[in-house]
Design an enzyme around this catalytic site. Sequence first.
Site, PDB file in Angstrom:
ATOM      1  N   TYR A   5      28.036  54.021  27.676  1.00 57.73           N
ATOM      2  CA  TYR A   5      28.497  54.764  28.858  1.00 57.73           C
ATOM      3  C   TYR A   5      27.351  55.556  29.431  1.00 57.73           C
ATOM      4  O   TYR A   5      26.557  56.137  28.688  1.00 57.73           O
ATOM      5  CB  TYR A   5      29.628  55.740  28.483  1.00 57.73           C
ATOM      6  CG  TYR A   5      30.944  55.330  29.093  1.00 57.73           C
ATOM      7  CD1 TYR A   5      31.093  55.336  30.478  1.00 57.73           C
ATOM      8  CD2 TYR A   5      32.017  54.928  28.311  1.00 57.73           C
ATOM      9  CE1 TYR A   5      32.278  54.941  31.065  1.00 57.73           C
ATOM     10  CE2 TYR A   5      33.208  54.533  28.886  1.00 57.73           C
ATOM     11  CZ  TYR A   5      33.334  54.538  30.267  1.00 57.73           C
ATOM     12  OH  TYR A   5      34.504  54.136  30.841  1.00 57.73           O
ATOM     13  N   GLU A  61      27.568  57.566  32.873  1.00 59.63           N
ATOM     14  CA  GLU A  61      27.891  58.129  34.190  1.00 59.63           C
ATOM     15  C   GLU A  61      26.750  59.020  34.659  1.00 59.63           C
ATOM     16  O   GLU A  61      26.197  59.799  33.877  1.00 59.63           O
ATOM     17  CB  GLU A  61      29.199  58.919  34.112  1.00 59.63           C
ATOM     18  CG  GLU A  61      30.400  58.002  34.059  1.00 59.63           C
ATOM     19  CD  GLU A  61      31.719  58.736  33.895  1.00 59.63           C
ATOM     20  OE1 GLU A  61      31.744  59.974  33.990  1.00 59.63           O
ATOM     21  OE2 GLU A  61      32.721  58.052  33.669  1.00 59.63           O
ATOM     22  N   ASP A  88      25.852  43.801  55.960  1.00 57.09           N
ATOM     23  CA  ASP A  88      26.393  43.238  54.718  1.00 57.09           C
ATOM     24  C   ASP A  88      25.748  41.872  54.527  1.00 57.09           C
ATOM     25  O   ASP A  88      26.121  40.901  55.204  1.00 57.09           O
ATOM     26  CB  ASP A  88      27.919  43.139  54.819  1.00 57.09           C
ATOM     27  CG  ASP A  88      28.545  42.649  53.522  1.00 57.09           C
ATOM     28  OD1 ASP A  88      27.832  42.022  52.716  1.00 57.09           O
ATOM     29  OD2 ASP A  88      29.752  42.882  53.331  1.00 57.09           O
ATOM     30  N   THR A 103      26.335  41.737  47.525  1.00 55.41           N
ATOM     31  CA  THR A 103      26.660  41.337  46.160  1.00 55.41           C
ATOM     32  C   THR A 103      25.363  40.799  45.558  1.00 55.41           C
ATOM     33  O   THR A 103      24.373  40.609  46.266  1.00 55.41           O
ATOM     34  CB  THR A 103      27.739  40.238  46.110  1.00 55.41           C
ATOM     35  OG1 THR A 103      27.359  39.195  47.008  1.00 55.41           O
ATOM     36  CG2 THR A 103      29.104  40.769  46.479  1.00 55.41           C
ATOM     37  N   LYS A 148      25.366  35.726  44.629  1.00 51.99           N
ATOM     38  CA  LYS A 148      25.489  34.540  45.500  1.00 51.99           C
ATOM     39  C   LYS A 148      24.102  33.903  45.625  1.00 51.99           C
ATOM     40  O   LYS A 148      23.583  33.414  44.617  1.00 51.99           O
ATOM     41  CB  LYS A 148      26.095  34.969  46.836  1.00 51.99           C
ATOM     42  CG  LYS A 148      27.519  35.558  46.683  1.00 51.99           C
ATOM     43  CD  LYS A 148      28.163  35.845  48.012  1.00 51.99           C
ATOM     44  CE  LYS A 148      29.616  36.241  47.862  1.00 51.99           C
ATOM     45  NZ  LYS A 148      29.816  37.699  47.780  1.00 51.99           N
ATOM     46  N   ARG A 197      27.356  38.958  38.452  1.00 51.22           N
ATOM     47  CA  ARG A 197      28.344  39.472  39.410  1.00 51.22           C
ATOM     48  C   ARG A 197      28.157  40.974  39.530  1.00 51.22           C
ATOM     49  O   ARG A 197      28.223  41.698  38.534  1.00 51.22           O
ATOM     50  CB  ARG A 197      29.764  39.191  38.921  1.00 51.22           C
ATOM     51  CG  ARG A 197      30.076  37.740  38.767  1.00 51.22           C
ATOM     52  CD  ARG A 197      31.549  37.535  38.655  1.00 51.22           C
ATOM     53  NE  ARG A 197      32.130  37.526  39.969  1.00 51.22           N
ATOM     54  CZ  ARG A 197      32.197  36.439  40.753  1.00 51.22           C
ATOM     55  NH1 ARG A 197      31.714  35.290  40.323  1.00 51.22           N
ATOM     56  NH2 ARG A 197      32.745  36.500  41.931  1.00 51.22           N
TER      57      ARG A 197
END
Length: 422
Positions: free
Chosen positions: A59, A61, A205, A231, A234, A240
Amino acid sequence: MSRPESSGISVIRSVDPEIAELVAAEERRQGEVIRLIASENYVSSAVLAATGSVLTNKYSEGYAGKRYYQGQRLIDAVEQLCVDRARALFGAEHANVQPYSGSPANLAVYLAFCQPGDTIMGMALPAGGHLTHGWNVSITGKYFRAVQYGVRKDTGRVDLDDVRELARKERPKVLFAGGTAIPRTIDFAAYAEIAREVGAIFVADIAHISGLVAAGVHPTPVPVADVVSTTTHKTLRGPRGGMLMCRETHAKAIDRAVFPGLQGGPHNHTTAALAVALREAATDTFRTYAAQIVANARALAAALTERGFDLVSGGTDNHLILVDLTTKGVAGKPLAVALEDAGIVLNYNSVPFDPRKPFDPSGIRIGTPAVTSRGMTEAEMRQIAAWIDEVCQAPGDEDRRRRIAGEVRELCAAFPAPGLPV
Ligand code: DSN
């Protein structure tokens, strides 16, 4: 002879044979079919290995040097490397590599710059935009007052005079360019000028084309956009995930919006895999790959046109082809289903001004990133066009589909995919 499988599958099998079988079958499927879904690709073995690493256990954060958990020395180094590589590859002043994917990345942009009820502007989904650019079923069409532009019926392309007129009338807080089914070069500089004129934040985008932008085979929006959203899985050929880049003046607003505004802990295994992918994307090999994606799309488009297929906008400048099947007398969905049976996997898609419903539309969308990752070139694109045509002429012919599926398997065996066992 049974196909080899990834070593990780036997580890899964020792604990969970059911999931292992499904993963193994998906691995075989990805090896044996021609994958033409424009948003999919094959990542390298190195990207796959980083995705499956122990970084998933941590973790963290916060951001490098300012975390809410201890034990971050190595994670900080991974995230900082990833940020540095993203900035260097795209020439961006600031990068945030924590968004879980493209939709959360875009939501963070709204959170950074908008209040509920503000006017936002983007391309309509049926014209080739994305759900998160204000389409009515998305939270972005419900929490904001979304106005949408499309393409011209006669050209299948965006008319920037129409975009300017709408923006002048509606004065949006943010203006999005980009989408999911745009086969043509996007004039980011023109959008930026419109946004400047109406006082909007300009968001490019580039989810679909970020690999092409990184390689210099599509113009970059980085110098002209306030924010660039993408993203990472692609054409960029990473894991991902999502990523935001922006001018330094917007860095704080973007970082706060991603965390703590929208997300909790970043997915550190994905960050590591993205760092690997960004390193790969900075090579001459990747630049050659990206140029071949476009060359392949052009060759496939030309071969389909010769066979009487009607391409939206008449062709392609990038990795993507949108086919309107109306003149062929078959709808998108039954053709996509028949093609899958023949070993060719793509998606049915609405075309601009589609009289049919989104779940049973008039078109198919075709992309060349994955087949190009296998090393296929123009000759294979002509063969793929011939198979698509054969299935389109007789979608119900089971023998034909079975024969083509066999031929597809043979072709695929000659072009091993990155990341899959040979
Ligand atoms: N689902 C992606 C695509 O296929 O284009 C966009 O989010």
